[in-house]
Design a protein around this motif. Structure first.
Motif, PDB file in Angstrom:
ATOM      1  N   PHE A   1       0.799  -1.221   0.000  1.00 25.03           N
ATOM      2  CA  PHE A   1       0.000   0.000   0.000  1.00 25.03           C
ATOM      3  C   PHE A   1       0.841   1.286   0.000  1.00 25.03           C
ATOM      4  N   SER A   2       2.041   1.243   0.616  1.00 27.71           N
ATOM      5  CA  SER A   2       2.885   2.454   0.570  1.00 27.71           C
ATOM      6  C   SER A   2       3.298   2.730  -0.862  1.00 27.71           C
ATOM      7  N   LEU A   3       3.635   1.661  -1.575  1.00 23.41           N
ATOM      8  CA  LEU A   3       4.008   1.821  -2.984  1.00 23.41           C
ATOM      9  C   LEU A   3       2.820   2.381  -3.773  1.00 23.41           C
ATOM     10  N   ALA A   4       1.639   1.851  -3.497  1.00 26.06           N
ATOM     11  CA  ALA A   4       0.444   2.336  -4.194  1.00 26.06           C
ATOM     12  C   ALA A   4       0.261   3.834  -3.954  1.00 26.06           C
ATOM     13  N   ALA A   5       0.389   4.246  -2.689  1.00 30.03           N
ATOM     14  CA  ALA A   5       0.184   5.668  -2.360  1.00 30.03           C
ATOM     15  C   ALA A   5       1.240   6.551  -3.022  1.00 30.03           C
ATOM     16  N   SER A   6       2.446   6.003  -3.191  1.00 30.88           N
ATOM     17  CA  SER A   6       3.551   6.824  -3.725  1.00 30.88           C
ATOM     18  C   SER A   6       3.330   7.235  -5.177  1.00 30.88           C
ATOM     19  N   VAL A   7       2.429   6.554  -5.876  1.00 28.39           N
ATOM     20  CA  VAL A   7       2.214   6.913  -7.288  1.00 28.39           C
ATOM     21  C   VAL A   7       0.860   7.611  -7.500  1.00 28.39           C
ATOM     22  N   MET A   8       0.264   8.120  -6.409  1.00 27.87           N
ATOM     23  CA  MET A   8      -1.030   8.804  -6.552  1.00 27.87           C
ATOM     24  C   MET A   8      -0.812  10.287  -6.865  1.00 27.87           C
ATOM     25  N   GLN A   9      -0.231  10.541  -8.023  1.00 27.63           N
ATOM     26  CA  GLN A   9       0.023  11.924  -8.459  1.00 27.63           C
ATOM     27  C   GLN A   9      -0.789  12.187  -9.715  1.00 27.63           C
ATOM     28  N   ASP A  10      -1.396  13.359  -9.759  1.00 31.07           N
ATOM     29  CA  ASP A  10      -2.198  13.740 -10.931  1.00 31.07           C
ATOM     30  C   ASP A  10      -1.337  14.580 -11.884  1.00 31.07           C
ATOM     31  N   VAL A  11      -0.886  13.954 -12.969  1.00 33.28           N
ATOM     32  CA  VAL A  11      -0.051  14.694 -13.927  1.00 33.28           C
ATOM     33  C   VAL A  11      -0.885  15.238 -15.087  1.00 33.28           C
ATOM     34  N   ILE A  12      -2.175  14.875 -15.118  1.00 38.04           N
ATOM     35  CA  ILE A  12      -3.021  15.275 -16.247  1.00 38.04           C
ATOM     36  C   ILE A  12      -3.806  16.556 -15.951  1.00 38.04           C
ATOM     37  N   ALA A  13      -4.534  16.563 -14.844  1.00 35.30           N
ATOM     38  CA  ALA A  13      -5.507  17.644 -14.627  1.00 35.30           C
ATOM     39  C   ALA A  13      -5.097  18.654 -13.554  1.00 35.30           C
ATOM     40  N   GLU A  14      -4.512  18.163 -12.450  1.00 36.55           N
ATOM     41  CA  GLU A  14      -4.250  19.066 -11.320  1.00 36.55           C
ATOM     42  C   GLU A  14      -3.423  20.301 -11.694  1.00 36.55           C
ATOM     43  N   PRO A  15      -2.370  20.152 -12.517  1.00 39.81           N
ATOM     44  CA  PRO A  15      -1.573  21.344 -12.824  1.00 39.81           C
ATOM     45  C   PRO A  15      -2.406  22.472 -13.436  1.00 39.81           C
ATOM     46  N   TYR A  16      -3.477  22.137 -14.129  1.00 41.74           N
ATOM     47  CA  TYR A  16      -4.318  23.150 -14.779  1.00 41.74           C
ATOM     48  C   TYR A  16      -5.516  23.524 -13.907  1.00 41.74           C
ATOM     49  N   ARG A  17      -6.124  22.513 -13.309  1.00 44.40           N
ATOM     50  CA  ARG A  17      -7.371  22.769 -12.577  1.00 44.40           C
ATOM     51  C   ARG A  17      -7.158  23.485 -11.252  1.00 44.40           C
ATOM     52  N   LYS A  18      -5.975  23.363 -10.678  1.00 40.73           N
ATOM     53  CA  LYS A  18      -5.825  23.956  -9.341  1.00 40.73           C
ATOM     54  C   LYS A  18      -6.008  25.464  -9.383  1.00 40.73           C
ATOM     55  N   SER A  19      -5.847  26.063 -10.579  1.00 37.13           N
ATOM     56  CA  SER A  19      -6.066  27.514 -10.682  1.00 37.13           C
ATOM     57  C   SER A  19      -7.539  27.869 -10.432  1.00 37.13           C
ATOM     58  N   LEU A  20      -8.445  26.879 -10.543  1.00 32.15           N
ATOM     59  CA  LEU A  20      -9.872  27.124 -10.281  1.00 32.15           C
ATOM     60  C   LEU A  20     -10.209  26.973  -8.800  1.00 32.15           C
ATOM     61  N   LEU A  21      -9.217  26.544  -8.004  1.00 29.85           N
ATOM     62  CA  LEU A  21      -9.500  26.145  -6.621  1.00 29.85           C
ATOM     63  C   LEU A  21      -8.753  27.010  -5.616  1.00 29.85           C
ATOM     64  N   PRO A  22      -9.396  28.074  -5.103  1.00 29.46           N
ATOM     65  CA  PRO A  22      -8.721  28.919  -4.114  1.00 29.46           C
ATOM     66  C   PRO A  22      -8.288  28.101  -2.901  1.00 29.46           C
ATOM     67  N   GLY A  23      -7.052  28.294  -2.470  1.00 29.57           N
ATOM     68  CA  GLY A  23      -6.550  27.628  -1.266  1.00 29.57           C
ATOM     69  C   GLY A  23      -6.022  26.227  -1.506  1.00 29.57           C
ATOM     70  N   PHE A  24      -5.954  25.808  -2.770  1.00 32.33           N
ATOM     71  CA  PHE A  24      -5.541  24.417  -3.045  1.00 32.33           C
ATOM     72  C   PHE A  24      -4.112  24.139  -2.576  1.00 32.33           C
ATOM     73  N   ASP A  25      -3.170  25.022  -2.939  1.00 33.11           N
ATOM     74  CA  ASP A  25      -1.757  24.760  -2.608  1.00 33.11           C
ATOM     75  C   ASP A  25      -1.555  24.687  -1.094  1.00 33.11           C
ATOM     76  N   GLU A  26      -2.220  25.585  -0.372  1.00 30.66           N
ATOM     77  CA  GLU A  26      -2.094  25.581   1.094  1.00 30.66           C
ATOM     78  C   GLU A  26      -2.683  24.298   1.675  1.00 30.66           C
ATOM     79  N   ALA A  27      -3.815  23.858   1.119  1.00 27.58           N
ATOM     80  CA  ALA A  27      -4.459  22.624   1.621  1.00 27.58           C
ATOM     81  C   ALA A  27      -3.548  21.424   1.382  1.00 27.58           C
ATOM     82  N   ARG A  28      -2.948  21.384   0.203  1.00 21.74           N
ATOM     83  CA  ARG A  28      -2.016  20.281  -0.087  1.00 21.74           C
ATOM     84  C   ARG A  28      -0.812  20.347   0.860  1.00 21.74           C
ATOM     85  N   ALA A  29      -0.262  21.553   1.041  1.00 26.23           N
ATOM     86  CA  ALA A  29       0.935  21.698   1.883  1.00 26.23           C
ATOM     87  C   ALA A  29       0.639  21.247   3.318  1.00 26.23           C
ATOM     88  N   PHE A  30      -0.523  21.634   3.847  1.00 27.54           N
ATOM     89  CA  PHE A  30      -0.854  21.232   5.221  1.00 27.54           C
ATOM     90  C   PHE A  30      -0.989  19.711   5.304  1.00 27.54           C
TER      91      PHE A  30
END
Ligand code: HSE
Length: 316
Positions: free
Chosen positions: A225-254
């Motif tokens: 399961f640690s290996l599974a979690a290590s590859v849960m990265q969104d390379v398709i949508a998140e880089p573009y969509r996060k601009s629609l989501l106020p506070g996203f970077d802070e939420a991820r950082a926390f």
């Protein structure tokens, strides 16, 4: 008079690493019902009543409601198969916020088809129903994808096959993972969130996407399961969509500081989710998100797990 009720849970589309092909159903650990419900009963004329916390956000005329469209499509399919249909009275309990990234439209669609199928003595098998659900979902979002309707209907975490049968495969679940989910309260249209994505991806992105999905599926089957979690990265949508989501970077950082295994956008957002390896950690992250990611009174957070069961059908 025969009457059926169907409950269809909220879901996470994409689960970060599986754009349009991976999805998971959601169930709050405190037992809160977290999905739309549809009741259908035999009647002299078709009617639709909408109730529930988000009913006021639905179109006023019944013809524009997705549940009405589900009924018409169901009838068309029945008639194509020379099967009899009759009018129904439908009540939609609209319990999920619209444009939330929680599979709200999928929940209404799945509950409607599941209830209609039960009312008419199960004329369609699961794969046929799923195909019908995907087609209706496509009418709303502008493209057919099953990553909400499949887990909503079948439960668990589902991977789409691209085939008519089976439409999906169920992936093994980790009972120790908890999902802190938070809806910020703003509405993001799936169609708009798809429009901002590039129409093509570069080679490096395609390779990462394929590698992650392959590793994830293998790791779940191997209980790594640690290996599974290590590859849960969104390379398709998140880089573009996060601009629609106020506070996203802070939420991820926390969430990362608190040790979350992964963090991402649920479906097309604005709901976000953090994957946690304890309920305690998920409670802490959910509390932070509730205070800092929520933008208005409509927002909320929950600590969820992925239920094995999806849609629940019973006599009304
Ligand atoms: N896979 C879809 C998307 C889910 O990300 O556009 C929408 O809920």
């Amino acid at each position: 008079m025969k009457a059926i009720r169907a409950y269809a849970p909220a879901s996470i589309g994409n689960v970060s690493l599986g754009f349009d092909v991976l999805g998971a159903a959601l169930a709050p650990v405190d037992g809160t019902r977290f999905g739309d419900e549809v009741e259908v009963k035999e009647a002299a004329h078709f009617s639709l009543e909408t109730i529930g916390a988000y009913a006021h956000k639905l179109p006023d005329d019944a013809d524009s409601n997705i549940v009405t469209k589900c009924y018409h499509y169901f009838c068309e399919k029945m008639l194509n198969d020379y099967k009899a249909v009759s009018p129904v009275a439908i009540t939609l309990h609209k319990n999920l916020p619209i444009g939330s990234g929680l599979g709200s439209s999928a929940s209404s669609i799945v509950a409607a088809f599941a209830a209609l199928n039960a009312l008419f003595d199960s004329p369609f098998d699961d794969d046929t129903l799923l195909t019908m659900m995907g087609e209706l979902e496509g009418q709303i979002s502008g493209s057919i994808h099953y990553d909400n309707v499949a887990p909503c209907f079948l439960g668990g975490m589902t991977l789409m096959t691209g085939s008519p049968s089976p439409v999906t495969l169920s992936l093994p679940l980790n009972d120790q993972w908890y999902y802190a989910i938070c809806y910020s309260g703003i509405s993001v249209s799936t169609a708009a969130a798809r429009d901002i994505l590039p129409k093509q991806v570069d080679m490096a992105t395609a390779l990462t996407f394929g590698r992650q999905l392959g590793v994830f599926v293998h790791a779940l089957h191997s209980k790594a399961f640690s290996l599974a979690a290590s590859v849960m990265q969104d390379v398709i949508a998140e880089p573009y969509r996060k601009s629609l989501l106020p506070g996203f970077d802070e939420a991820r950082a926390f969430s990362e500081r608190e040790g979350a295994l992964a963090f991402g956008i649920s479906g097309s957002g604005p709901t976000v989710f953090a994957v946690c390896d304890s309920q305690n950690q998920a409670e802490k992250i959910a509390a932070y998100l509730d205070k800092n990611y929520v933008q208005n009174d409509d927002g909320f957070s929950h600590v969820c797990q992925i239920p094995k069961l999806g849609t629940l059908v019973s006599k009304a």
